[in-house]
Motif scaffolding. Sequence first.
Motif, short mmCIF file in Angstrom:
data_model
loop_
_atom_site.label_atom_id
_atom_site.label_comp_id
_atom_site.label_asym_id
_atom_site.label_seq_id
_atom_site.Cartn_x
_atom_site.Cartn_y
_atom_site.Cartn_z
N VAL A 49 0.83 -1.20 0.00
CA VAL A 49 0.00 0.00 0.00
C VAL A 49 0.87 1.25 0.00
CG1 VAL A 49 -1.80 1.27 1.24
CG2 VAL A 49 -1.84 -1.22 1.22
N SER A 50 1.95 1.22 0.77
CA SER A 50 2.86 2.37 0.84
C SER A 50 3.48 2.67 -0.52
CB SER A 50 3.97 2.10 1.86
OG SER A 50 3.43 1.91 3.15
N LYS A 51 3.89 1.62 -1.23
CA LYS A 51 4.50 1.80 -2.55
C LYS A 51 3.49 2.37 -3.54
CE LYS A 51 7.06 -0.71 -6.14
NZ LYS A 51 7.58 -2.04 -6.56
N ALA A 52 2.27 1.82 -3.53
CA ALA A 52 1.24 2.30 -4.45
C ALA A 52 0.82 3.73 -4.11
CB ALA A 52 0.03 1.37 -4.41
N GLY A 53 1.00 4.12 -2.85
CA GLY A 53 0.57 5.45 -2.43
C GLY A 53 1.59 6.55 -2.64
N LEU A 54 2.78 6.21 -3.13
CA LEU A 54 3.83 7.23 -3.31
C LEU A 54 3.42 8.38 -4.24
CD1 LEU A 54 7.13 5.12 -3.38
CD2 LEU A 54 6.30 6.63 -1.58
N PRO A 55 2.77 8.12 -5.39
CA PRO A 55 2.34 9.24 -6.23
C PRO A 55 1.38 10.18 -5.52
CG PRO A 55 2.25 7.20 -7.47
CD PRO A 55 2.49 6.83 -6.03
N PHE A 56 0.47 9.63 -4.72
CA PHE A 56 -0.48 10.45 -3.98
C PHE A 56 0.23 11.24 -2.87
CE2 PHE A 56 -2.89 6.74 -5.53
CZ PHE A 56 -3.81 7.39 -6.33
N LEU A 57 1.23 10.61 -2.28
CA LEU A 57 2.00 11.28 -1.24
C LEU A 57 2.77 12.47 -1.81
CD1 LEU A 57 2.67 11.08 1.77
CD2 LEU A 57 4.64 9.64 1.17
N LEU A 58 3.30 12.31 -3.02
CA LEU A 58 4.02 13.41 -3.68
C LEU A 58 3.08 14.58 -3.96
CD1 LEU A 58 6.29 11.42 -6.19
CD2 LEU A 58 7.00 12.61 -4.09
N VAL A 59 1.86 14.28 -4.38
CA VAL A 59 0.86 15.34 -4.61
C VAL A 59 0.54 16.06 -3.30
CG1 VAL A 59 -1.55 15.78 -5.24
CG2 VAL A 59 -0.16 14.25 -6.64
N SER A 60 0.40 15.30 -2.23
CA SER A 60 0.13 15.90 -0.92
C SER A 60 1.26 16.84 -0.51
CB SER A 60 -0.04 14.81 0.15
OG SER A 60 -1.14 13.97 -0.16
N PHE A 61 2.50 16.43 -0.74
CA PHE A 61 3.64 17.29 -0.43
C PHE A 61 3.63 18.55 -1.29
CE2 PHE A 61 6.11 13.42 1.21
CZ PHE A 61 5.88 13.78 2.53
N LEU A 62 3.25 18.40 -2.55
CA LEU A 62 3.18 19.56 -3.44
C LEU A 62 2.14 20.56 -2.94
CD1 LEU A 62 3.94 21.04 -6.04
CD2 LEU A 62 2.26 19.62 -7.27
N VAL A 63 0.97 20.06 -2.54
CA VAL A 63 -0.07 20.94 -1.99
C VAL A 63 0.44 21.63 -0.72
CG1 VAL A 63 -2.37 21.02 -0.95
CG2 VAL A 63 -1.96 19.65 -3.02
N LEU A 64 1.14 20.89 0.11
CA LEU A 64 1.70 21.46 1.33
C LEU A 64 2.67 22.60 1.01
CD1 LEU A 64 2.24 21.49 4.39
CD2 LEU A 64 3.93 19.66 4.01
N ILE A 65 3.51 22.40 0.01
CA ILE A 65 4.46 23.44 -0.40
C ILE A 65 3.72 24.68 -0.88
CG2 ILE A 65 6.24 24.05 -2.11
CD1 ILE A 65 7.12 21.08 -1.97
N LEU A 66 2.68 24.48 -1.70
CA LEU A 66 1.90 25.60 -2.22
C LEU A 66 1.21 26.37 -1.09
CD1 LEU A 66 0.28 23.96 -5.39
CD2 LEU A 66 2.12 25.66 -5.33
N VAL A 67 0.63 25.63 -0.15
CA VAL A 67 -0.06 26.28 0.97
C VAL A 67 0.94 27.04 1.84
CG1 VAL A 67 -1.34 25.84 3.11
CG2 VAL A 67 -1.97 24.64 1.01
N THR A 68 2.14 26.50 1.99
CA THR A 68 3.17 27.16 2.78
C THR A 68 3.66 28.44 2.12
OG1 THR A 68 3.92 25.02 3.69
CG2 THR A 68 5.44 26.88 3.86
N LEU A 69 3.88 28.38 0.81
CA LEU A 69 4.46 29.52 0.09
C LEU A 69 3.44 30.61 -0.24
CD1 LEU A 69 6.88 27.69 -2.40
CD2 LEU A 69 7.45 28.82 -0.24
N PHE A 70 2.18 30.22 -0.35
CA PHE A 70 1.15 31.18 -0.76
C PHE A 70 0.07 31.28 0.32
CE2 PHE A 70 2.97 29.42 -4.68
CZ PHE A 70 3.42 30.60 -5.29
N PRO A 71 0.25 32.17 1.29
CA PRO A 71 -0.71 32.31 2.39
C PRO A 71 -2.14 32.60 1.94
CG PRO A 71 1.30 33.53 2.85
CD PRO A 71 1.39 33.08 1.42
N SER A 72 -2.28 33.20 0.77
CA SER A 72 -3.62 33.56 0.29
C SER A 72 -4.51 32.33 0.10
CB SER A 72 -3.53 34.34 -1.02
OG SER A 72 -2.85 33.60 -2.01
#
Length: 424
Positions: A390-413
């Motif tokens: 499950v962890s291996k199959a979930g890696l693409p989704f985890l990467l998307v989650s990290f990307l959203v986290l980066i966007l939310v961190t960098l763009f307070p709006s």
Amino acid sequence: MIWILVIVFILGLVLRFPIAFALGLACLSYLVVKGVPLIIVPMKMYSGIDVFVLLSVPGFILAGNLMNQGGLTEKIIKFCNHLLGHIRGGLSLVNIGASMLFAGISGTAISDTASMGSIMIPAMKKEGYDTDFSCAVTAASSTIGPIIPPSVPMIIAATLSGLSVGKLFLAGALPGLLLGVGLMFTAYFISKRKKYPKHKRSSLRDVAGSFVDTFWSLLMTFIILYGIVGGIFTPTEASIIAVVYAMIIGKFVYKKLNLKNTQVIVLDSMKTSASLMVLVGFANLFGYILITEQIPQEISKEILGFSDNKYVVLLLINMLLIVVGTFMETIAALLILFPILLKVAVAVDVDPIHFAVIAVLNLIIGLTTPPVGVCLFVASSIGKISIGAVSKAGLPFLLVSFLVLILVTLFPSLSLALPNLFID
């Protein structure tokens, strides 16, 4: 002396004590060794839970359980299937879409994984989806729940900081939608590559009919959010209104609730609420000990000594929270770390509302992070497959989650636009 607290707490986690007991035992060990009168234990525990807004937590837990057992999950899945089932990999999109809608009722990731997973994982396997992919989609999509309002972690964050619950609810809406859309695109591209099935396009009549069936349950989210943001009622009052509404809809509209199953739902909700309140009480005692030892000041000094750049500080905090979220349940991690890290964030001019969203998003991503993400365990147990697969199959989704986290961190709006628009 603080090492006694840390060692006993870690030992309790290793021995698989419930986290509230591990925390309580650690605090008790410290106080005994330090020679502090034990009368401080009930005093600090009571002061921790003697917060008016915390009364809303049992209400939202009960309302979510009533709506779930009252037939909500099946209605939401049916509506999403009519809406998205004709797209390649439609059931995976239905899984994510249903989690986005269910998020407004549940408010917790683990309950979403269990509720959606028990229905969606067997259904996806039956239609030819790989089991690891089915479990990974379910676990990943469940992290939307604590972001889209109403959200139990957001209520806890508000309790710890004195921030507005209404503002925090609104602040989580756009990041939650962004996360859901990102997961949908990921699931679609994987489904297209693996040629997963799709259904026949539903007629407008079917879509409209399923929407009408789902409307009454979705209306509860609107009532809660509009009432709190509009100042019509407090979060605590909103939770009680949600309970009454859920009972009426479950009994007279969906006709799934009766006296027998309602008793079971109330009892389960009481157990969940009680365990959470015990955790809040011990966490307040834990916080008192940390303040006594001046640990928050030391952590703040170390982080700010490394850099006073806002984005560097947020990067360090993100890294810390991701690691902590992997090994610790979201509410417990918030109770222990949020007040400390909020002071650090405010010191570098980060908006408290923005930081609360960052903190919650970090910790729920940890629920799907190997090796011990709780949602991964729940999904793997339902799918009867190894956590590694499950962890291996979930890696693409985890990467998307990290990307959203980066966007939310960098763009307070992304977090602040709705609170600033609707609440002065």
